[in-house]
Design a protein around this motif. Structure first.
Motif, PDB file in Angstrom:
ATOM      1  N   SER A 367      76.697 -32.468  65.953  1.00  0.00           N
ATOM      2  CA  SER A 367      78.075 -32.494  66.444  1.00  0.00           C
ATOM      3  C   SER A 367      78.138 -32.521  67.964  1.00  0.00           C
ATOM      4  N   ASP A 368      76.972 -32.518  68.625  1.00  0.00           N
ATOM      5  CA  ASP A 368      76.874 -32.643  70.081  1.00  0.00           C
ATOM      6  C   ASP A 368      77.675 -31.570  70.815  1.00  0.00           C
ATOM      7  N   PRO A 369      77.436 -30.276  70.514  1.00  0.00           N
ATOM      8  CA  PRO A 369      78.192 -29.222  71.203  1.00  0.00           C
ATOM      9  C   PRO A 369      77.725 -29.074  72.649  1.00  0.00           C
ATOM     10  N   ASP A 370      78.583 -28.475  73.463  1.00  0.00           N
ATOM     11  CA  ASP A 370      78.178 -28.187  74.840  1.00  0.00           C
ATOM     12  C   ASP A 370      77.151 -27.066  74.888  1.00  0.00           C
ATOM     13  N   TYR A 371      77.259 -26.122  73.952  1.00  0.00           N
ATOM     14  CA  TYR A 371      76.337 -24.984  73.872  1.00  0.00           C
ATOM     15  C   TYR A 371      76.013 -24.713  72.418  1.00  0.00           C
ATOM     16  N   LEU A 372      74.786 -24.267  72.188  1.00  0.00           N
ATOM     17  CA  LEU A 372      74.313 -23.993  70.837  1.00  0.00           C
ATOM     18  C   LEU A 372      73.594 -22.652  70.840  1.00  0.00           C
ATOM     19  N   LEU A 373      74.023 -21.757  69.954  1.00  0.00           N
ATOM     20  CA  LEU A 373      73.380 -20.451  69.836  1.00  0.00           C
ATOM     21  C   LEU A 373      73.105 -20.157  68.376  1.00  0.00           C
ATOM     22  N   ASP A 374      72.029 -19.422  68.125  1.00  0.00           N
ATOM     23  CA  ASP A 374      71.798 -18.934  66.773  1.00  0.00           C
ATOM     24  C   ASP A 374      71.627 -17.422  66.814  1.00  0.00           C
ATOM     25  N   VAL A 375      72.041 -16.787  65.732  1.00  0.00           N
ATOM     26  CA  VAL A 375      72.032 -15.323  65.637  1.00  0.00           C
ATOM     27  C   VAL A 375      71.371 -14.948  64.325  1.00  0.00           C
ATOM     28  N   ALA A 376      70.348 -14.082  64.388  1.00  0.00           N
ATOM     29  CA  ALA A 376      69.588 -13.796  63.175  1.00  0.00           C
ATOM     30  C   ALA A 376      68.897 -12.442  63.247  1.00  0.00           C
ATOM     31  N   THR A 377      68.844 -11.772  62.109  1.00  0.00           N
ATOM     32  CA  THR A 377      67.937 -10.636  61.921  1.00  0.00           C
ATOM     33  C   THR A 377      66.584 -11.256  61.580  1.00  0.00           C
ATOM     34  N   LEU A 378      65.913 -11.803  62.590  1.00  0.00           N
ATOM     35  CA  LEU A 378      64.840 -12.755  62.300  1.00  0.00           C
ATOM     36  C   LEU A 378      63.468 -12.136  62.127  1.00  0.00           C
ATOM     37  N   THR A 379      63.076 -11.203  63.008  1.00  0.00           N
ATOM     38  CA  THR A 379      61.676 -10.762  62.963  1.00  0.00           C
ATOM     39  C   THR A 379      61.549  -9.251  63.081  1.00  0.00           C
ATOM     40  N   GLY A 380      60.609  -8.697  62.315  1.00  0.00           N
ATOM     41  CA  GLY A 380      60.238  -7.309  62.519  1.00  0.00           C
ATOM     42  C   GLY A 380      59.606  -7.103  63.879  1.00  0.00           C
ATOM     43  N   ALA A 381      59.015  -8.166  64.432  1.00  0.00           N
ATOM     44  CA  ALA A 381      58.396  -8.077  65.754  1.00  0.00           C
ATOM     45  C   ALA A 381      59.422  -7.761  66.833  1.00  0.00           C
ATOM     46  N   GLN A 382      60.687  -8.128  66.609  1.00  0.00           N
ATOM     47  CA  GLN A 382      61.728  -7.787  67.581  1.00  0.00           C
ATOM     48  C   GLN A 382      61.860  -6.278  67.709  1.00  0.00           C
ATOM     49  N   MET A 383      61.791  -5.580  66.591  1.00  0.00           N
ATOM     50  CA  MET A 383      61.898  -4.123  66.628  1.00  0.00           C
ATOM     51  C   MET A 383      60.650  -3.486  67.221  1.00  0.00           C
ATOM     52  N   VAL A 384      59.497  -4.075  66.963  1.00  0.00           N
ATOM     53  CA  VAL A 384      58.264  -3.563  67.557  1.00  0.00           C
ATOM     54  C   VAL A 384      58.340  -3.651  69.075  1.00  0.00           C
ATOM     55  N   ALA A 385      58.898  -4.755  69.574  1.00  0.00           N
ATOM     56  CA  ALA A 385      58.958  -4.975  71.019  1.00  0.00           C
ATOM     57  C   ALA A 385      60.071  -4.187  71.696  1.00  0.00           C
ATOM     58  N   LEU A 386      61.251  -4.117  71.065  1.00  0.00           N
ATOM     59  CA  LEU A 386      62.434  -3.615  71.761  1.00  0.00           C
ATOM     60  C   LEU A 386      63.114  -2.434  71.081  1.00  0.00           C
ATOM     61  N   GLY A 387      62.600  -1.974  69.953  1.00  0.00           N
ATOM     62  CA  GLY A 387      63.222  -0.852  69.280  1.00  0.00           C
ATOM     63  C   GLY A 387      64.443  -1.276  68.493  1.00  0.00           C
ATOM     64  N   THR A 388      65.314  -0.324  68.225  1.00  0.00           N
ATOM     65  CA  THR A 388      66.433  -0.578  67.309  1.00  0.00           C
ATOM     66  C   THR A 388      67.789  -0.708  68.003  1.00  0.00           C
ATOM     67  N   ARG A 389      67.839  -0.576  69.319  1.00  0.00           N
ATOM     68  CA  ARG A 389      69.136  -0.669  70.000  1.00  0.00           C
ATOM     69  C   ARG A 389      69.231  -1.843  70.964  1.00  0.00           C
ATOM     70  N   HIS A 390      68.112  -2.484  71.264  1.00  0.00           N
ATOM     71  CA  HIS A 390      68.125  -3.666  72.115  1.00  0.00           C
ATOM     72  C   HIS A 390      67.867  -4.908  71.270  1.00  0.00           C
ATOM     73  N   SER A 391      68.718  -5.919  71.434  1.00  0.00           N
ATOM     74  CA  SER A 391      68.481  -7.226  70.835  1.00  0.00           C
ATOM     75  C   SER A 391      67.741  -8.100  71.839  1.00  0.00           C
ATOM     76  N   ALA A 392      67.129  -9.161  71.335  1.00  0.00           N
ATOM     77  CA  ALA A 392      66.396 -10.094  72.190  1.00  0.00           C
ATOM     78  C   ALA A 392      67.173 -11.392  72.310  1.00  0.00           C
ATOM     79  N   VAL A 393      67.049 -12.046  73.467  1.00  0.00           N
ATOM     80  CA  VAL A 393      67.620 -13.371  73.641  1.00  0.00           C
ATOM     81  C   VAL A 393      66.589 -14.266  74.307  1.00  0.00           C
ATOM     82  N   MET A 394      66.413 -15.440  73.742  1.00  0.00           N
ATOM     83  CA  MET A 394      65.478 -16.449  74.242  1.00  0.00           C
ATOM     84  C   MET A 394      66.210 -17.759  74.406  1.00  0.00           C
TER      85      MET A 394
END
Length: 506
Positions: A367-394
């Motif tokens: 659809s050729d958007p100006d911006y594209l974002l995805d949001v997911a409970t994706l990896t257990g590694a996110q919790m290993v790296a940042l704990g349970t109160r910080h989300s990650a953004v890449m």
């Protein structure tokens, strides 16, 4: 208005003759020399008496603390609640965070009362807005399917008055916005809390239609398994193949006439994740009804954008499937053909979220958007790296930065993470264009981001600005409630997404 209660806000002057509320919430700050009572509407004698007794009463001013005292006089609140503000900063996002958290904590803990007056420091419009947002998030209670009448009859605070000298008309927009955000977060939490035998792909799609019904300029389209087959959505179909509950992709589109930008949001909607053939240990499955938290956040961000009438086109793509083991389930070494034609060798069926998200990203890119974002409970590694109160953004650097700035305004915590080019080779395989896991455990969150990046499309020869939000830890609170955050589903990222959309509109 939230599902928990019909919430109403008002602003009352500190000079009001009588504050008609059951409880008056006053702030306590952790000062250098002990707890200090924040300025309040109490008369000088009452304030001095309470402040002199703070330490004897065990009041510290710590964040999330709340101590109750009897009211005073024949008129006015029958209860005084002392809410901890921590070491309240004088200015900046930290001050707003402390006010938002204290208001939410107080309203959450004062469940059972009908009316509360928040007499916390609120001299500016942004401070009033922070108190209203915290109160809206804190006014939440989900009895689930418990049948105990005493539990089911519990009701959060329904009437919140904010004591401030700010002009009441000037605060109207901020209060209305807080109610919209409260409803969006409330709905996301309830979806996450829903039992997976009640919330599965078909019923989740129905709930999405119900959620946006009646919002101007919002349409909803559901792709069932036949549509997905015809459209080449091999990732969503591959993940859902092992379940008797067939997958869905729901497109929720807010398209106002005055849209100046377009934003596509892709949400992971795994209504239950057993791991598939790569079966999870039993203890690891106990919270896997929460694996659709990204899709719940996307749905409610689109709904809130519509309710706030933001001049941005916002299109949500909910990638919904149930990941189960069976004789028809996808197996390790199977190769899936994704939307857009890329092929993926599946080596671990428990790395399923990236498969449904890949289809969603490829589809949204069309659809050729100006911006594209995805949001997911994706990896257990996110919790290993940042704990349970910080989300990650890449993702793309500028958009990644804007997500972080939006999260600071929203009172959420996102942390920037890299997508190292040298790790891309771990996704190479001789069987397909790429495989769905890396070479080992190290950097699992980053490998997942690199995988998703492969499915982000181009516009005019350049990659569409894209950001990946991994909310695995903050989306589900297994511990005790804190601030305005309840136990179980939290509604993580909803307010950040709305704040970002507002920023893009400006």
């Amino acid at each position: 208005m939230t599902e928990s209660t019909d919430l109403a806000f008002s602003v009352i002057s500190p000079d009001a003759d009588v504050i008609e509320a059951q409880a008056l919430v006053i702030g306590v700050v952790k000062g250098d020399n002990g707890p200090e009572l924040a300025p309040s509407v109490l008369d000088a004698d009452s304030a001095d008496a309470i402040e002199a007794s703070l330490e004897d009463l065990g009041v510290t001013g710590a964040e999330d603390s709340l101590q109750r005292l009897p009211g005073y006089g024949d008129e006015g609140p029958g209860l005084i609640a002392l809410a901890g503000l921590g070491s309240l900063p004088r200015t900046g996002p930290g001050r707003l965070d402390a006010l938002r958290s204290a208001a939410g904590s107080a309203v959450r803990q004062l469940i059972g009362l009908d009316s509360v007056a928040l007499n916390l420091p609120a001299e500016t419009l942004s401070e009033v807005a922070a108190l209203a947002e915290g109160a809206a998030y804190g006014a939440f209670f989900d009895p689930g399917q418990r049948t105990d009448e005493e539990i089911r009859s519990r009701r959060p605070v329904s009437d919140v008055a904010i004591v401030s000298g700010i002009d009441r008309e000037a605060a109207d927009e901020a209060l209305a916005r807080a109610l919209v955000l409260g409803e969006a977060v409330d709905n996301a939490r309830r979806l996450v809390n829903q039992a997976p035998n009640d919330l599965y792909p078909e019923t989740f799609a129905d709930r999405a239609v119900e959620r946006v019904s009646g919002i101007d300029h919002v349409t909803c389209e559901i792709l069932d398994e036949k549509d997905l087959e015809a459209g080449g959505f091999g990732g969503i179909l591959g993940v859902g193949r092992g379940s008797a509950r067939t997958p869905r992709l729901v497109k929720v589109d807010y398209n106002p006439d005055n849209a100046r930008k377009s934003v596509a949001l892709v949400g992971k909607g795994i209504t239950f994740d057993s791991g598939g053939i790569s079966l999870k240990p039993g203890a690891s499955m106990m919270t896997m009804k929460c694996d659709m938290g990204g899709a719940a956040a996307v749905l409610n961000a689109v709904a809130a954008a519509g309710e706030l009438e933001l001049p941005v086109r916002v299109t949500g793509y909910l990638c919904i499937a149930e990941n189960m083991p069976s004789g028809t389930a996808t197996k390790p070494n199977d190769v899936l053909s994704m939307r857009g034609g890329k092929t993926v060798e599946v080596l671990n069926t428990d790395a399923e979220g990236r498969l449904v998200m890949a289809d969603g990203l490829a589809y949204a890119s069309e659809s050729d958007p100006d911006y594209l974002l995805d949001v997911a409970t994706l990896t257990g590694a996110q919790m290993v790296a940042l704990g349970t109160r910080h989300s990650a953004v890449m993702g793309e650097e500028e958009l990644r930065g804007r997500v972080i700035e939006a999260s600071e305004r929203a009172g959420e915590q996102f942390w920037p993470m890299p997508l190292p080019a040298h790790m891309r080779g771990e996704l190479n395989t001789e069987a397909a264009d790429l495989k769905n896991i890396g070479a080992g455990r190290n950097g699992g969150m980053l490998i997942a981001g690199l995988f998703l990046q492969e499915f982000v499309g181009e516009s005019e020869g350049k990659k569409i600005p894209w950001a990946h939000l991994d909310i695995a830890g903050p989306a589900y609170n297994e511990g005790s409630p804190y601030g305005f955050v309840p136990k179980n589903g939290t509604g993580a990222s909803v307010s950040t997404l709305v704040s970002l959309i507002e920023d893009l509109a400006d």
